[in-house]
Scaffold this motif. Sequence first.
Motif, PDB file in Angstrom:
ATOM      1  N   HIS A 186      11.825  13.579   5.209  1.00  0.00           N
ATOM      2  CA  HIS A 186      11.656  14.857   4.592  1.00  0.00           C
ATOM      3  C   HIS A 186      11.764  14.350   2.995  1.00  0.00           C
ATOM      4  CE1 HIS A 186      10.948  18.200   7.122  1.00  0.00           C
ATOM      5  NE2 HIS A 186      11.924  17.321   8.110  1.00  0.00           N
ATOM      6  N   ASP A 187      12.027  12.732   2.906  1.00  0.00           N
ATOM      7  CA  ASP A 187      12.653  12.482   1.452  1.00  0.00           C
ATOM      8  C   ASP A 187      11.499  12.044   0.624  1.00  0.00           C
ATOM      9  OD1 ASP A 187      15.285  13.093   1.975  1.00  0.00           O
ATOM     10  OD2 ASP A 187      15.438  11.248   2.888  1.00  0.00           O
ATOM     11  N   TYR A 188      10.140  11.909   0.961  1.00  0.00           N
ATOM     12  CA  TYR A 188       9.276  11.378   0.253  1.00  0.00           C
ATOM     13  C   TYR A 188       7.922  11.788   1.002  1.00  0.00           C
ATOM     14  CZ  TYR A 188       7.957   8.650   4.697  1.00  0.00           C
ATOM     15  OH  TYR A 188       7.740   8.260   6.023  1.00  0.00           O
ATOM     16  N   GLU A 189       6.722  11.631  -0.129  1.00  0.00           N
ATOM     17  CA  GLU A 189       5.479  11.857   0.091  1.00  0.00           C
ATOM     18  C   GLU A 189       4.666  10.701   0.376  1.00  0.00           C
ATOM     19  OE1 GLU A 189       6.979  14.170  -1.982  1.00  0.00           O
ATOM     20  OE2 GLU A 189       7.388  15.376  -0.348  1.00  0.00           O
ATOM     21  N   ALA A 190       5.186   9.683  -0.558  1.00  0.00           N
ATOM     22  CA  ALA A 190       4.517   8.234  -0.541  1.00  0.00           C
ATOM     23  C   ALA A 190       5.641   7.141  -0.543  1.00  0.00           C
ATOM     24  CB  ALA A 190       3.777   8.072  -1.716  1.00  0.00           C
ATOM     25  N   GLN A 191       5.375   6.028   0.058  1.00  0.00           N
ATOM     26  CA  GLN A 191       6.229   4.771   0.042  1.00  0.00           C
ATOM     27  C   GLN A 191       5.268   3.454  -0.346  1.00  0.00           C
ATOM     28  OE1 GLN A 191       9.110   3.700   2.904  1.00  0.00           O
ATOM     29  NE2 GLN A 191       9.745   6.143   3.206  1.00  0.00           N
TER      30      GLN A 191
ATOM     31  N   ARG B 228       0.857  -1.106  -0.141  1.00  0.00           N
ATOM     32  CA  ARG B 228      -0.022   0.152   0.026  1.00  0.00           C
ATOM     33  C   ARG B 228       0.923   1.084  -0.186  1.00  0.00           C
ATOM     34  NH1 ARG B 228       2.537  -1.554   4.634  1.00  0.00           N
ATOM     35  NH2 ARG B 228       1.892  -0.377   6.581  1.00  0.00           N
ATOM     36  N   LEU B 229       0.250   2.383  -0.578  1.00  0.00           N
ATOM     37  CA  LEU B 229       1.175   3.753  -0.371  1.00  0.00           C
ATOM     38  C   LEU B 229       0.900   4.299   0.957  1.00  0.00           C
ATOM     39  CD1 LEU B 229       0.032   5.102  -4.071  1.00  0.00           C
ATOM     40  CD2 LEU B 229       2.335   4.082  -3.482  1.00  0.00           C
ATOM     41  N   GLN B 230       1.941   4.480   1.465  1.00  0.00           N
ATOM     42  CA  GLN B 230       1.822   5.284   2.974  1.00  0.00           C
ATOM     43  C   GLN B 230       2.291   6.549   2.477  1.00  0.00           C
ATOM     44  OE1 GLN B 230       4.160   2.274   5.933  1.00  0.00           O
ATOM     45  NE2 GLN B 230       5.306   1.906   3.787  1.00  0.00           N
ATOM     46  N   LEU B 231       1.200   7.388   2.686  1.00  0.00           N
ATOM     47  CA  LEU B 231       1.331   8.733   2.539  1.00  0.00           C
ATOM     48  C   LEU B 231       1.824   9.433   3.810  1.00  0.00           C
ATOM     49  CD1 LEU B 231      -2.097   9.272   0.986  1.00  0.00           C
ATOM     50  CD2 LEU B 231      -0.035   8.443  -0.282  1.00  0.00           C
ATOM     51  N   ASN B 232       2.977  10.321   3.634  1.00  0.00           N
ATOM     52  CA  ASN B 232       3.654  11.010   4.826  1.00  0.00           C
ATOM     53  C   ASN B 232       2.612  12.319   5.217  1.00  0.00           C
ATOM     54  OD1 ASN B 232       5.182  12.471   6.335  1.00  0.00           O
ATOM     55  ND2 ASN B 232       7.103  12.429   4.959  1.00  0.00           N
TER      56      ASN B 232
ATOM     57  N   LEU C 103       2.025  20.630  -6.563  1.00  0.00           N
ATOM     58  CA  LEU C 103       1.607  19.432  -5.968  1.00  0.00           C
ATOM     59  C   LEU C 103       2.421  18.041  -6.418  1.00  0.00           C
ATOM     60  CD1 LEU C 103      -0.556  18.252  -3.959  1.00  0.00           C
ATOM     61  CD2 LEU C 103      -2.165  18.121  -5.776  1.00  0.00           C
ATOM     62  N   THR C 104       3.367  18.002  -5.794  1.00  0.00           N
ATOM     63  CA  THR C 104       4.516  16.973  -6.252  1.00  0.00           C
ATOM     64  C   THR C 104       4.555  15.739  -5.092  1.00  0.00           C
ATOM     65  OG1 THR C 104       5.937  18.506  -7.439  1.00  0.00           O
ATOM     66  CG2 THR C 104       6.835  16.302  -6.782  1.00  0.00           C
ATOM     67  N   VAL C 105       4.450  14.689  -5.514  1.00  0.00           N
ATOM     68  CA  VAL C 105       4.574  13.502  -4.688  1.00  0.00           C
ATOM     69  C   VAL C 105       5.699  12.617  -5.242  1.00  0.00           C
ATOM     70  CG1 VAL C 105       3.277  11.438  -3.981  1.00  0.00           C
ATOM     71  CG2 VAL C 105       1.837  13.333  -4.324  1.00  0.00           C
ATOM     72  N   ARG C 106       6.747  12.627  -4.262  1.00  0.00           N
ATOM     73  CA  ARG C 106       7.832  11.762  -4.482  1.00  0.00           C
ATOM     74  C   ARG C 106       7.478  10.328  -4.022  1.00  0.00           C
ATOM     75  NH1 ARG C 106      11.881  15.140  -1.110  1.00  0.00           N
ATOM     76  NH2 ARG C 106      10.086  15.260  -0.047  1.00  0.00           N
ATOM     77  N   LEU C 107       7.492   9.310  -4.728  1.00  0.00           N
ATOM     78  CA  LEU C 107       7.139   8.164  -4.440  1.00  0.00           C
ATOM     79  C   LEU C 107       8.326   7.100  -4.678  1.00  0.00           C
ATOM     80  CD1 LEU C 107       3.984   6.451  -5.929  1.00  0.00           C
ATOM     81  CD2 LEU C 107       5.843   4.992  -5.175  1.00  0.00           C
TER      82      LEU C 107
ATOM     83  N   GLY D 141      -3.887  16.714 -11.184  1.00  0.00           N
ATOM     84  CA  GLY D 141      -3.099  17.703 -11.188  1.00  0.00           C
ATOM     85  C   GLY D 141      -1.823  17.425  -9.997  1.00  0.00           C
ATOM     86  N   PHE D 142      -1.785  16.112  -9.928  1.00  0.00           N
ATOM     87  CA  PHE D 142      -0.639  15.614  -9.068  1.00  0.00           C
ATOM     88  C   PHE D 142       0.564  15.430  -9.988  1.00  0.00           C
ATOM     89  CE2 PHE D 142      -4.050  14.186  -5.924  1.00  0.00           C
ATOM     90  CZ  PHE D 142      -3.225  14.505  -4.909  1.00  0.00           C
ATOM     91  N   ASN D 143       1.820  15.759  -9.456  1.00  0.00           N
ATOM     92  CA  ASN D 143       2.921  15.561 -10.144  1.00  0.00           C
ATOM     93  C   ASN D 143       3.692  14.255  -9.411  1.00  0.00           C
ATOM     94  OD1 ASN D 143       5.086  15.290 -11.900  1.00  0.00           O
ATOM     95  ND2 ASN D 143       6.281  17.038 -10.404  1.00  0.00           N
ATOM     96  N   VAL D 144       3.542  13.090  -9.689  1.00  0.00           N
ATOM     97  CA  VAL D 144       4.221  11.860  -9.187  1.00  0.00           C
ATOM     98  C   VAL D 144       5.508  11.642  -9.766  1.00  0.00           C
ATOM     99  CG1 VAL D 144       3.622   9.507  -8.508  1.00  0.00           C
ATOM    100  CG2 VAL D 144       1.717  11.000  -8.656  1.00  0.00           C
ATOM    101  N   VAL D 145       6.427  11.631  -8.804  1.00  0.00           N
ATOM    102  CA  VAL D 145       7.813  11.531  -9.347  1.00  0.00           C
ATOM    103  C   VAL D 145       8.088  10.044  -8.562  1.00  0.00           C
ATOM    104  CG1 VAL D 145      10.271  12.120  -9.355  1.00  0.00           C
ATOM    105  CG2 VAL D 145       8.098  13.893  -9.266  1.00  0.00           C
ATOM    106  N   LEU D 146       8.386   9.104  -9.744  1.00  0.00           N
ATOM    107  CA  LEU D 146       8.906   7.824  -9.029  1.00  0.00           C
ATOM    108  C   LEU D 146      10.346   7.796  -8.764  1.00  0.00           C
ATOM    109  CD1 LEU D 146       6.831   5.294 -11.411  1.00  0.00           C
ATOM    110  CD2 LEU D 146       6.161   6.304  -9.235  1.00  0.00           C
TER     111      LEU D 146
END
Lengths: 299, 575
Positions: free
Chosen positions: B463-468, B318-322, B410-414, B441-446
């Motif tokens: 501080h290194d991620y928005e989702a894992q 599952r994606l754990q949202l920070n 709205l960036t999500v570093r995954l 409008g999400f910018n998801v960066v893998l």
Amino acid sequence: MSSTSTITGTRLGFSGDFRRRLTYVVTFVTSIPVSVYVAAFILGGFVLAALAPGVLRTHDPFRTDLFSTLQAPSLSHIFGTDQSGRDVFSRVVQGTAQSMAIGVGATTLSMSIALTLGIAAGLGGRMADSLISRFLEVMFAFPNLFLALLFVTIFDATTATLIVAVGVGTAPGYARMIRGQFLAVRRAGYVEAATALGHSWQRIVRQHIFPNAMRPLVVMITLGLGQSIVWASGLAFLGLGVAPPSPEWGALLDAGRDYVVNAWWLEVMPGFAIIVFALSVTVIGQHLQDRLEGRFHPV
Amino acid sequence: MAIAPFGGIAFTVFRGRVLSAPASCSGATSSLVSRQPAVPRQRLMAGFILAGISLAVAPPASADPNRGGTIRYGHEQEPPCLYAGWVQAGYIQRQYADNLVARTHDGRIVPWIATEWTISDDRRTYTFKIKPNVKFTDGTALDANAIVADFNRWLSNDPDKANVNAKLYVGDYISAVTAPDPLTLRIDLRQPYEQLLTVLSTYFFGLLSPTALALGPQATCEKPIGSGPFYVEKWNHGQNVILKRNPNYNSAPATAKHQGPAYVDEIIWKFLKDNTVRYGSLLTDESDAIYDVPAVDWADANKRFTVIRDITGGTPTRLQLNTAFPPFDDVRVRQAFAHVSERRQAVDVAFRGAVPYNANGSMSISSPERVKELDASDPYDLTAANRLLDEAGWTGRTSDGIRTKDGKPLTVRLLYAGGSLISSDGVLVLQILQDQARAAGFNVVLKPIQQADWFAGKGRGPHDYEAQPAYWVAAGAEILKISWRPDHDGFVNANNASRFQPPALWKLIAAADSDFDDKERLKLYQDAQRLIVDNAAVVGLFPLTVSIASQPKLKDVWISGPVSEPVFYDAYFEK
């Protein structure tokens, strides 16, 4: 070049001069092998794809279509679609810029390192040659791929990292070639003659050693372009390439490898692009080599 | 016998084995791309659950199995250590170690090294009777004293001795482990812990020889000594682990199909990470069995080979949202992110029927405590996602359509461990989500991370991620304690990558873990799940699904509870 100077040095009338020039151009153009034209045309296509991918691509290269996954090449998708329904042709086109950037960047970097080390070893005297040669031997003790792998593992896998990894990995080989070239030219008869004539060392280096030693590098650069892209693709295939959904060619190969039996186009099409690009620059490079080494006489 | 259909492929579930039924490949393929799934979702889910539960009891052994031979098994991941830790080590451990108790897929605790046990009325004292005459493969007696030594080591404050995961589960509860006599083990608890027997059945509590443990953590990692049906002969790093038959084995669990030594002489546990190579080794008969049938070969494997599958419990991938930092510190943004993609379809397409969808990010669909209505939580709803983002103030747009707030995109570093914790098919799910999230409008960066870096925590700071994305295998709700325990007294729960730790959640979980009443405990666990999902602290994707494909000549390979370990103890080659 000597032919040109002969023609321009001859006093002829306008019509005769024009006819001779035209004959020269026609002879020159027709004497270049067709393969070189084909290679140049293809390379032009790649440059266009890199600079203006929108002109060539047929679909959004990042748009997934979950109802059109793994479709074989067809009129609507000439390279087929991937696991998430993205158009493979458009992804190959879109990936050209990144792949070429890696090729050009890595080649530039490796040549810069190689030139610095090679020239220093070739012209810097026995001590410098000895030190640099030992250093290069140490570098050769590690497989080139290992150096690149090490670099990518320590730092994040980005385009810049790949450029540095491939550039550093290939530099020792080029450095040794450049060193050998400078040493050979330095001992050439015309350098000895210039020395005997009392020319300064700076003048000899500038006018004789540097131009003659550098000539083969033009060919090495063109060959290095293709090689760097293949290297970067290899790293990406090992899972150390740029992050998805990048359509960099190696990343495309890596993404498609699970499907190599069931969806051949995912491997064949990007692989085809890599091969064609590498072949094109190689053909042009070899032609340039022939010309510069005097093996090609158009007129 | 029942029919468990999924993704257009019909499987005959026969006493724990999922055998291929006459389903055409083309039929399977068409159903994968069909806009109208041929099978209702409820039936799909039922099929999966049935497939998982049906493996609870191993099928009966053949009357006279063939003995001898070597099983060449192609596994995917190579663990950094052969003992405890990652579940990939647990799979190997299941071959060489025994546990105190075993757990069936339907949640029953059955004897293993402990032949029987009693629990005091206040639920604080467990007394186990230990199977006599059991020895570790180094000759050390496996008695109550040895188990006490193991517990003392696991719960030690010395990091070189402690079993970190075992300590996480029971460290707070156990006050003493003693051996009144060599065949009696007593565990005293500070407070009731109703999950104790379940966690003791997991590989985190695999029993090792105290004599071998004294050699230090490196020796334990490299060549652990257990009492199981096989012993570790050699670990050829990067290639394989050689497991030899323990000729004196006399301690099989009640879930096994026979007692006494294993039938085969040897297992060559090969590490074949590449999907094509692994499946290819089965096609070319270079492997007798392989782990994790690649999604693209799923239909083919079910036609050619014997395929068994089990959906692991615990938390799904599952994606754990920070939740500690923007943008996911705002529940509306998290909820929007949960609504923004067609996760079910993404999972169906990426795994091509091999792995089910798991909407409830707090619990695997095979965990008995799961909340069924959460199986349909946070459906794709772009309108709702856009509304929530507007309400949250993300109303600006960049030139390429990414939402902004106060000038920030709205960036999500995954972050993910690609090819390791997340398979290549799983990465495809992430790519699909990345593309679909852009519509809102999400910018998801893998951001892929190497396996070693992932386990070392490199680049995984708060501080290194928005989702894992990650999973943690378990039998069921006992995992909630691990995932959601709040930070306290200097303890930072690294397993709570969401950083979601409201006091109300921990209150529910802690109360459930100690509650005697089964119904009340279930309610508390389910309330906890609802709290997690309602707050979109995690976004469910798919459960860890173990599949084993084996040559028809290899019989009686089965998948064990509680965390879906392959079991080769009962396996034999057909004469």
